[in-house]
Design a protein around this motif. Structure first.
Motif, PDB file in Angstrom:
ATOM      1  N   LYS A  67       0.818  -1.271   0.025  1.00 30.39           N
ATOM      2  CA  LYS A  67       0.098  -0.018   0.077  1.00 30.39           C
ATOM      3  C   LYS A  67       0.927   1.178   0.063  1.00 30.39           C
ATOM      4  O   LYS A  67       0.675   2.393  -0.644  1.00 30.39           O
ATOM      5  CB  LYS A  67      -1.042  -0.001   1.401  1.00 30.39           C
TER       6      LYS A  67
ATOM      7  N   GLN B   4       3.872   1.246  -0.844  1.00 22.91           N
ATOM      8  CA  GLN B   4       4.591   1.448  -2.488  1.00 22.91           C
ATOM      9  C   GLN B   4       3.731   2.245  -3.354  1.00 22.91           C
ATOM     10  O   GLN B   4       4.064   3.068  -4.120  1.00 22.91           O
ATOM     11  CB  GLN B   4       5.027  -0.004  -2.849  1.00 22.91           C
ATOM     12  N   HIS B   5       2.547   1.725  -3.337  1.00 22.41           N
ATOM     13  CA  HIS B   5       1.442   2.315  -4.388  1.00 22.41           C
ATOM     14  C   HIS B   5       1.339   3.634  -4.108  1.00 22.41           C
ATOM     15  O   HIS B   5       1.019   4.584  -4.933  1.00 22.41           O
ATOM     16  CB  HIS B   5      -0.131   1.556  -4.091  1.00 22.41           C
TER      17      HIS B   5
ATOM     18  N   GLU C 130       5.009  13.466 -12.587  1.00 26.68           N
ATOM     19  CA  GLU C 130       4.624  12.389 -13.364  1.00 26.68           C
ATOM     20  C   GLU C 130       5.950  11.756 -13.365  1.00 26.68           C
ATOM     21  O   GLU C 130       6.859  11.811 -12.626  1.00 26.68           O
ATOM     22  CB  GLU C 130       4.437  12.674 -14.904  1.00 26.68           C
TER      23      GLU C 130
ATOM     24  N   ALA D  89       4.442   5.552  -5.490  1.00 22.56           N
ATOM     25  CA  ALA D  89       4.724   5.331  -7.087  1.00 22.56           C
ATOM     26  C   ALA D  89       3.546   5.755  -7.988  1.00 22.56           C
ATOM     27  O   ALA D  89       3.747   5.930  -9.020  1.00 22.56           O
ATOM     28  CB  ALA D  89       5.309   4.069  -7.378  1.00 22.56           C
ATOM     29  N   HIS D  90       2.252   5.256  -7.451  1.00 28.72           N
ATOM     30  CA  HIS D  90       1.199   5.615  -8.616  1.00 28.72           C
ATOM     31  C   HIS D  90       1.000   6.927  -8.932  1.00 28.72           C
ATOM     32  O   HIS D  90       0.936   7.884  -8.349  1.00 28.72           O
ATOM     33  CB  HIS D  90      -0.057   5.031  -7.725  1.00 28.72           C
ATOM     34  N   PRO D  91       0.862   6.963 -10.376  1.00 30.00           N
ATOM     35  CA  PRO D  91       0.720   8.374 -10.876  1.00 30.00           C
ATOM     36  C   PRO D  91      -0.396   9.278 -10.558  1.00 30.00           C
ATOM     37  O   PRO D  91      -0.259  10.397 -10.376  1.00 30.00           O
ATOM     38  CB  PRO D  91       0.440   8.014 -12.281  1.00 30.00           C
ATOM     39  N   ARG D  92      -1.369   8.473  -9.976  1.00 38.00           N
ATOM     40  CA  ARG D  92      -2.387   9.389  -9.597  1.00 38.00           C
ATOM     41  C   ARG D  92      -2.399  10.037  -8.057  1.00 38.00           C
ATOM     42  O   ARG D  92      -2.945  10.894  -7.955  1.00 38.00           O
ATOM     43  CB  ARG D  92      -3.951   8.507  -9.435  1.00 38.00           C
ATOM     44  N   ARG D  93      -1.336   9.685  -7.427  1.00 34.37           N
ATOM     45  CA  ARG D  93      -0.861  10.140  -6.181  1.00 34.37           C
ATOM     46  C   ARG D  93       0.014  11.466  -6.734  1.00 34.37           C
ATOM     47  O   ARG D  93      -0.168  12.307  -5.522  1.00 34.37           O
ATOM     48  CB  ARG D  93       0.050   9.195  -5.385  1.00 34.37           C
TER      49      ARG D  93
END
Length: 186
Positions: free
Chosen positions: A55, A57-58, A136, A61-65
């Motif tokens: 969680k 890591q997400h 990004e 790294a996740h672009p939406r964050r």
């Protein structure tokens, strides 16, 4: 659940699995079950965050964050105000258009470590240093952006991801430290 701040040296792959020609994270980190939260190209250096928490890591790294990432780029040529403005605006790279970001000309950072091997130098070609912050992180995005404005990147160092920075958490290339997760909540 540790959060590890690692200063990835030039030439190291952002993976733990063996690579036939290059060093990997396994050559530097002997911590079980951690994974990088994002990647950094082998020919880029600097900040990489690693964790054993999926969680977290997400979240990193996740672009939406849209975690801002700050890079120092040594580029070939003199960065003009026009080139810097183009880097700040959405920039069409052919397969995608970048989001607006921050770009400014800086002096060569006195605190930055020498790169091994050194960058190529041409006596008749000046270089500039640019600080770029983007939200990004597409494949080779900063290098493609600087090239698109006529300033090919010679050296690229990521110095910050979200609240974590090599300025506030100094570690030398190849070194790591565990950091406080409360900083991510802030």
């Amino acid at each position: 659940m540790p959060l590890i701040l690692f200063n990835k040296p030039f030439g190291v792959m952002s993976q733990f699995s063996a690579h036939p020609e290059r060093q990997t994270l396994a050559d530097y980190l002997d911590i079980p079950n951690i994974y990088p939260a994002g990647r950094l190209d082998a020919d880029s250096e600097g900040l990489l965050l690693l964790t054993d928490d999926g969680k977290l890591q997400h979240a990193i790294a996740h672009p939406r964050r849209k975690q801002p990432k700050t890079y120092l780029a040594q580029v070939e040529g003199l960065a003009t105000p026009e080139a810097l403005q183009r880097l700040r605006n959405p920039l069409d790279l052919g397969d995608f258009v970048t989001q607006p970001g921050e770009a400014r000309l800086i002096q060569e950072p006195a605190w930055i470590w020498p790169r091994t091997p050194p960058i190529r130098q041409r006596a008749n070609q000046p270089t500039s240093w640019i600080a770029l912050t983007i939200s990004e992180g597409k494949n080779r995005q900063v290098r493609r952006m600087t090239a698109a404005v006529g300033l090919p990147t010679l050296r690229l160092v990521r110095i910050a991801i979200g609240p974590f920075s090599l300025a506030t958490h100094p570690v030398m290339p190849g070194e790591w430290r565990e950091v406080d997760l409360q900083e991510l909540d802030a």
